[in-house]
Design a protein around this motif. Structure first.
Motif, short mmCIF file in Angstrom:
data_model
loop_
_atom_site.label_atom_id
_atom_site.label_comp_id
_atom_site.label_asym_id
_atom_site.label_seq_id
_atom_site.Cartn_x
_atom_site.Cartn_y
_atom_site.Cartn_z
N PRO A 56 0.82 -1.22 0.00
CA PRO A 56 0.00 0.00 0.00
C PRO A 56 0.85 1.25 0.00
N ILE A 57 0.38 2.29 -0.70
CA ILE A 57 1.10 3.57 -0.79
C ILE A 57 0.58 4.50 0.31
N THR A 58 1.45 4.85 1.24
CA THR A 58 1.01 5.67 2.38
C THR A 58 0.76 7.12 1.99
N TYR A 59 1.58 7.67 1.10
CA TYR A 59 1.49 9.10 0.79
C TYR A 59 1.00 9.31 -0.64
N ARG A 60 -0.17 8.77 -0.93
CA ARG A 60 -0.77 8.87 -2.26
C ARG A 60 -1.53 10.21 -2.35
N ASP A 61 -0.78 11.26 -2.58
CA ASP A 61 -1.35 12.61 -2.60
C ASP A 61 -0.92 13.34 -3.86
N ASP A 62 -1.51 14.48 -4.09
CA ASP A 62 -1.10 15.34 -5.20
C ASP A 62 0.32 15.86 -4.95
N GLU A 63 0.97 16.29 -6.01
CA GLU A 63 2.37 16.71 -5.93
C GLU A 63 2.60 17.78 -4.87
N GLN A 64 1.78 18.81 -4.86
CA GLN A 64 2.00 19.90 -3.91
C GLN A 64 1.78 19.46 -2.48
N VAL A 65 0.86 18.53 -2.27
CA VAL A 65 0.65 18.00 -0.93
C VAL A 65 1.86 17.18 -0.49
N ARG A 66 2.41 16.40 -1.41
CA ARG A 66 3.60 15.60 -1.08
C ARG A 66 4.79 16.49 -0.75
N LEU A 67 4.94 17.57 -1.49
CA LEU A 67 6.03 18.51 -1.19
C LEU A 67 5.83 19.13 0.19
N LYS A 68 4.61 19.52 0.49
CA LYS A 68 4.32 20.11 1.80
C LYS A 68 4.58 19.10 2.91
N THR A 69 4.26 17.84 2.67
CA THR A 69 4.48 16.80 3.67
C THR A 69 5.96 16.64 3.96
N LEU A 70 6.78 16.52 2.91
CA LEU A 70 8.22 16.38 3.11
C LEU A 70 8.80 17.58 3.85
N ARG A 71 8.43 18.76 3.44
CA ARG A 71 8.95 19.95 4.09
C ARG A 71 8.48 20.02 5.54
N GLY A 72 7.25 19.56 5.79
CA GLY A 72 6.75 19.52 7.15
C GLY A 72 7.53 18.58 8.04
N PHE A 73 8.13 17.56 7.44
CA PHE A 73 8.98 16.63 8.19
C PHE A 73 10.37 17.21 8.44
N GLY A 74 10.66 18.37 7.86
CA GLY A 74 11.97 18.97 8.03
C GLY A 74 12.99 18.50 7.03
N VAL A 75 12.53 17.99 5.89
CA VAL A 75 13.45 17.54 4.85
C VAL A 75 13.92 18.77 4.08
N HIS A 76 15.22 19.03 4.13
CA HIS A 76 15.79 20.23 3.51
C HIS A 76 16.20 20.01 2.06
N ALA A 77 16.49 18.76 1.70
CA ALA A 77 16.87 18.44 0.32
C ALA A 77 16.42 17.03 0.02
N PHE A 78 16.01 16.82 -1.22
CA PHE A 78 15.49 15.51 -1.63
C PHE A 78 15.69 15.37 -3.13
N THR A 79 15.28 14.25 -3.68
CA THR A 79 15.49 13.96 -5.09
C THR A 79 14.16 13.73 -5.81
N SER A 80 14.21 13.75 -7.13
CA SER A 80 13.02 13.40 -7.93
C SER A 80 13.40 12.21 -8.80
#
Length: 296
Positions: A56-80
């Motif tokens: 199962p996919i836990t974070y099955r959200d729209d792109e902007q929601v996923r970005l907000k989620t990562l940033r909310g976790f304090g992720v400062h840099a990530f990959t695509s």
């Protein structure tokens, strides 16, 4: 530990504060063109042959929601991380990823390639455009990394010193060209390559640690490793725990966000319960990637 929502966010914030981390750097996250990501999710939903189990996919959200989620976790840099499964796909994936990076400053500009006659030209273009990491998926692409059509590509990447994150282990299902053998052949020819072995090479953990011992440019990411989900099928051997400490300056945190069947916080908790100390966690979750990607 398996929490969601506010509880997960609170645990991650407490984790960062306790370790005095300025943030997290996640080297293994997936942002893709919408129609490609939907097909990936559909494949996971069907538990296809490269998956082999419910996922199962836990974070099955729209792109902007996923970005907000990562940033909310304090992720400062990530990959695509994008990757083709057939010819004539990589170049336009690179175009999409370049545009995504341009509008997403905290994303490390990501690119990819496939063994095809014009691979060297679009890889060169991606390097000139500022790509900071490349992704290769041996299992999905079903090709040998020493395919002669990639000779110039590997040479350019070795010369540029750009890290290449490679899914090359035989988990969750083996492929014709997965496993340590093909990667060892590649590194014999291009020993200066900066490779990041995804999932620490699961399930061939020991063999990929041996490769890292031989080649200083080899790093390993922790994507899904040590979580309850992975440990149930491909547990990390207890006999190799000491080597985790030995390679503490070449192990990088990765999550596989959004395509994970548990909470983001569980991936961090899985590392914490290894009990390898604060310095090890600080290195894995931030410092090592900050050094590799020259993040200030």
């Amino acid at each position: 530990m398996s929490v969601n929502g506010d509880d997960d966010t609170a645990y991650i914030a407490e984790f960062r504060q306790r370790l005095r981390l300025p943030g997290l750097i996640d080297v293994h996250t997936h942002f893709m063109p919408e129609r490609v990501l939907r097909k990936v999710w559909s494949y996971f939903d069907s538990a296809g042959p490269l998956i082999g189990r419910p996922w199962p996919i836990t974070y099955r959200d729209d792109e902007q929601v996923r970005l907000k989620t990562l940033r909310g976790f304090g992720v400062h840099a990530f990959t695509s991380l994008v990757y083709p499964h057939k010819p004539d796909m990589a170049a336009w994936l690179n175009e999409w990823a370049a545009d995504f990076a341009a509008r997403t400053p905290d994303c490390l500009h990501t690119a990819t390639f496939f063994p095809e006659p014009h691979a060297d030209s679009y890889v060169e273009a991606a390097i000139e455009a500022g790509a900071r990491i490349f992704k290769v998926h041996i299992q999905v692409g079903d090709f040998h990394p020493r395919d002669p059509r990639l000779n110039e590509v590997w040479g350019m990447l070795a010369d540029a010193g750009i890290p290449v994150l490679v899914h090359c282990g035989s988990g969750p299902a083996p492929g014709e060209f997965t496993g340590p053998g093909p990667i060892a052949e590649l590194l014999q020819r291009y020993p200066r390559l900066r490779l990041i072995v995804a999932h620490m090479g699961a399930p061939e953990y020991s063999e990929f640690l041996d490769i890292a011992q031989r080649f200083d440019g080899v790093h390993l990411d922790t994507t899904m490793n040590f979580t309850d989900f992975f440990e149930s099928d491909d547990p990390f051997p207890t006999s190799e725990r000491g080597r985790l400490r030995y390679f503490g300056d070449r192990i990088l945190f990765g999550s596989d966000f959004p395509n994970i069947p548990y909470s983001y916080g569980h991936a961090l908790y899985a590392l914490e319960r290894l009990d390898l100390g604060e310095n090890w966690l600080q290195n894995v979750c931030y410092r090592n990637a900050a050094r590799l990607f020259e993040i200030g």
